[in-house]
Write an enzyme that holds these catalytic residues in place. Sequence first.
Site, PDB file in Angstrom:
ATOM      1  N   ASN A   9       0.873  -1.171   0.000  1.00 29.34           N
ATOM      2  CA  ASN A   9       0.000   0.000   0.000  1.00 29.34           C
ATOM      3  C   ASN A   9       0.913   1.225   0.000  1.00 29.34           C
ATOM      4  O   ASN A   9       1.491   1.570   1.027  1.00 29.34           O
ATOM      5  CB  ASN A   9      -0.887  -0.042   1.263  1.00 29.34           C
ATOM      6  CG  ASN A   9      -1.705   1.215   1.438  1.00 29.34           C
ATOM      7  OD1 ASN A   9      -1.777   2.062   0.544  1.00 29.34           O
ATOM      8  ND2 ASN A   9      -2.330   1.346   2.599  1.00 29.34           N
ATOM      9  N   TRP A  10       1.038   1.845  -1.162  1.00 29.12           N
ATOM     10  CA  TRP A  10       1.993   2.950  -1.287  1.00 29.12           C
ATOM     11  C   TRP A  10       1.440   4.254  -0.716  1.00 29.12           C
ATOM     12  O   TRP A  10       2.151   5.259  -0.686  1.00 29.12           O
ATOM     13  CB  TRP A  10       2.401   3.129  -2.757  1.00 29.12           C
ATOM     14  CG  TRP A  10       3.194   1.982  -3.310  1.00 29.12           C
ATOM     15  CD1 TRP A  10       3.686   0.908  -2.607  1.00 29.12           C
ATOM     16  CD2 TRP A  10       3.605   1.780  -4.672  1.00 29.12           C
ATOM     17  NE1 TRP A  10       4.366   0.059  -3.452  1.00 29.12           N
ATOM     18  CE2 TRP A  10       4.324   0.572  -4.730  1.00 29.12           C
ATOM     19  CE3 TRP A  10       3.422   2.502  -5.849  1.00 29.12           C
ATOM     20  CZ2 TRP A  10       4.867   0.075  -5.910  1.00 29.12           C
ATOM     21  CZ3 TRP A  10       3.961   2.017  -7.036  1.00 29.12           C
ATOM     22  CH2 TRP A  10       4.678   0.810  -7.057  1.00 29.12           C
ATOM     23  N   LYS A  11       0.188   4.258  -0.355  1.00 28.72           N
ATOM     24  CA  LYS A  11      -0.444   5.444   0.240  1.00 28.72           C
ATOM     25  C   LYS A  11      -0.173   6.687  -0.629  1.00 28.72           C
ATOM     26  O   LYS A  11      -0.065   6.573  -1.847  1.00 28.72           O
ATOM     27  CB  LYS A  11       0.024   5.627   1.687  1.00 28.72           C
ATOM     28  CG  LYS A  11      -0.186   4.352   2.511  1.00 28.72           C
ATOM     29  CD  LYS A  11      -0.015   4.552   3.977  1.00 28.72           C
ATOM     30  CE  LYS A  11      -0.223   3.222   4.699  1.00 28.72           C
ATOM     31  NZ  LYS A  11      -0.133   3.336   6.147  1.00 28.72           N
ATOM     32  N   HIS A  94      -9.569   1.245   4.927  1.00 33.33           N
ATOM     33  CA  HIS A  94      -8.289   1.406   5.627  1.00 33.33           C
ATOM     34  C   HIS A  94      -8.512   2.340   6.818  1.00 33.33           C
ATOM     35  O   HIS A  94      -9.290   3.285   6.736  1.00 33.33           O
ATOM     36  CB  HIS A  94      -7.237   1.977   4.673  1.00 33.33           C
ATOM     37  CG  HIS A  94      -5.858   1.945   5.258  1.00 33.33           C
ATOM     38  ND1 HIS A  94      -5.443   2.868   6.184  1.00 33.33           N
ATOM     39  CD2 HIS A  94      -4.840   1.072   5.100  1.00 33.33           C
ATOM     40  CE1 HIS A  94      -4.205   2.568   6.552  1.00 33.33           C
ATOM     41  NE2 HIS A  94      -3.819   1.484   5.913  1.00 33.33           N
ATOM     42  N   GLU A  96      -6.889   4.716   7.941  1.00 34.81           N
ATOM     43  CA  GLU A  96      -6.657   6.135   7.657  1.00 34.81           C
ATOM     44  C   GLU A  96      -7.881   6.761   7.003  1.00 34.81           C
ATOM     45  O   GLU A  96      -8.201   7.925   7.227  1.00 34.81           O
ATOM     46  CB  GLU A  96      -5.398   6.290   6.785  1.00 34.81           C
ATOM     47  CG  GLU A  96      -4.140   6.025   7.604  1.00 34.81           C
ATOM     48  CD  GLU A  96      -2.975   5.464   6.829  1.00 34.81           C
ATOM     49  OE1 GLU A  96      -2.981   5.499   5.589  1.00 34.81           O
ATOM     50  OE2 GLU A  96      -2.030   4.962   7.485  1.00 34.81           O
ATOM     51  N   GLU A 167      -5.476  -5.033  10.573  1.00 30.80           N
ATOM     52  CA  GLU A 167      -4.450  -4.008  10.790  1.00 30.80           C
ATOM     53  C   GLU A 167      -4.736  -3.270  12.096  1.00 30.80           C
ATOM     54  O   GLU A 167      -5.515  -2.302  12.113  1.00 30.80           O
ATOM     55  CB  GLU A 167      -4.456  -3.002   9.635  1.00 30.80           C
ATOM     56  CG  GLU A 167      -4.117  -3.600   8.292  1.00 30.80           C
ATOM     57  CD  GLU A 167      -3.518  -2.554   7.377  1.00 30.80           C
ATOM     58  OE1 GLU A 167      -2.387  -2.768   6.925  1.00 30.80           O
ATOM     59  OE2 GLU A 167      -4.162  -1.531   7.131  1.00 30.80           O
ATOM     60  N   GLY A 173       2.321   2.225  10.750  1.00 34.10           N
ATOM     61  CA  GLY A 173       3.238   3.344  10.579  1.00 34.10           C
ATOM     62  C   GLY A 173       3.971   3.737  11.851  1.00 34.10           C
ATOM     63  O   GLY A 173       4.608   4.785  11.910  1.00 34.10           O
ATOM     64  N   SER A 213       3.323  -2.197  10.290  1.00 38.39           N
ATOM     65  CA  SER A 213       4.779  -2.235  10.486  1.00 38.39           C
ATOM     66  C   SER A 213       5.412  -3.567  10.112  1.00 38.39           C
ATOM     67  O   SER A 213       6.375  -4.011  10.747  1.00 38.39           O
ATOM     68  CB  SER A 213       5.152  -1.834  11.922  1.00 38.39           C
ATOM     69  OG  SER A 213       4.741  -0.505  12.185  1.00 38.39           O
ATOM     70  N   GLY A 234       2.851  -1.140   4.332  1.00 36.46           N
ATOM     71  CA  GLY A 234       2.884   0.287   4.015  1.00 36.46           C
ATOM     72  C   GLY A 234       4.308   0.762   3.778  1.00 36.46           C
ATOM     73  O   GLY A 234       4.867   0.594   2.696  1.00 36.46           O
TER      74      GLY A 234
HETATM   75  P1  PGA Z   1       2.754   0.244   7.660  1.00 40.49           P
HETATM   76  O1  PGA Z   1       1.302   0.459   7.004  1.00 40.49           O
HETATM   77  O2  PGA Z   1       3.308  -1.021   7.098  1.00 40.49           O
HETATM   78  O3  PGA Z   1       3.546   1.462   7.271  1.00 40.49           O
HETATM   79  O4  PGA Z   1       2.548   0.152   9.135  1.00 40.49           O
HETATM   80  C1  PGA Z   1       0.445  -0.616   6.785  1.00 40.49           C
HETATM   81  C2  PGA Z   1      -0.853  -0.136   6.194  1.00 40.49           C
HETATM   82  O5  PGA Z   1      -1.318   0.926   6.580  1.00 40.49           O
HETATM   83  O6  PGA Z   1      -1.447  -0.794   5.328  1.00 40.49           O
END
Ligand code: PGA
Length: 250
Positions: A9-11, A94, A96, A167, A173, A213, A234
């Site tokens: 997931n490149w966000k 997600h 976020e 998640e 993150g 993470s 991520g």
């Molecule tokens: P992260 O993000 O690996 O940077 O913790 C995972 C995600 O939000 O899908």
Amino acid sequence: MRKKIIAGNWKMNYTASQAEDFLLSILDLINTDEVDVVVCPNYTALDRIQNILDDKKVKLGAQNVYFEPKGAYTGEISVDMLNALNVEYCIVGHSERRQYFNETNLDVNKKVKVLIEKGIKPILCVGETLEERNENKLFEKVELQIKEGLLDVSAEDVKNNVVIAYEPIWAIGTGVTATSAQAEEMCAYIRKVIAQIYGENVSESVRIQYGGSVNAKNANELLNMDNIDGALVGGAALTNDFVAIVNYEN
Ligand code: PGA
């Protein structure tokens, strides 16, 4: 035997050309048939990326979609638009999006249904906050997200077309990964919830990823747990670490 699925997931990172350069730098290093590998660039990079993914070794995913088919929804993107770019997977719900854009389980459910209807596989994200974990409300939170997120989705579709990503929000993150035991415990619980709604046959087939993470160091252990069928990655998906994660040792 469930095939593992590892998605990056490149966000909101990389312009279209940066995304292309990055993918070209790792593409030849990804050589596994045992894992479904997916990359989820931002909308503006989908077209460029789909053009270099022709051989299907790596599959294309989107990070979000809107549930209405078309019309006056400034800033939104429809399932047909994703389909036109050969998107195979789409992340929905997600944390976020739930946190910053107020997406509810009902919104998520609408997205899951329109995606399935048009042949794109949703990656349905669920997970608890640290507070919910500390108050021992993690299971009820995730169970509700699953039940409402999958409302009116058929057993057949859950079995064949849905991926669930557990998640925990406190692990996203932050560099704090859930222990493999914590991740396994929740993924097993999710499988039990799916079994209660749809039966054993579906629950044994549905793929459940862990996200939060994940990195080159912890991936092996997480990915070798019984109920963890992949990872949603991520930060580490923006670097060469993604190659190591995809080529984890089983
Ligand atoms: P992260 O993000 O690996 O940077 O913790 C995972 C995600 O939000 O899908």
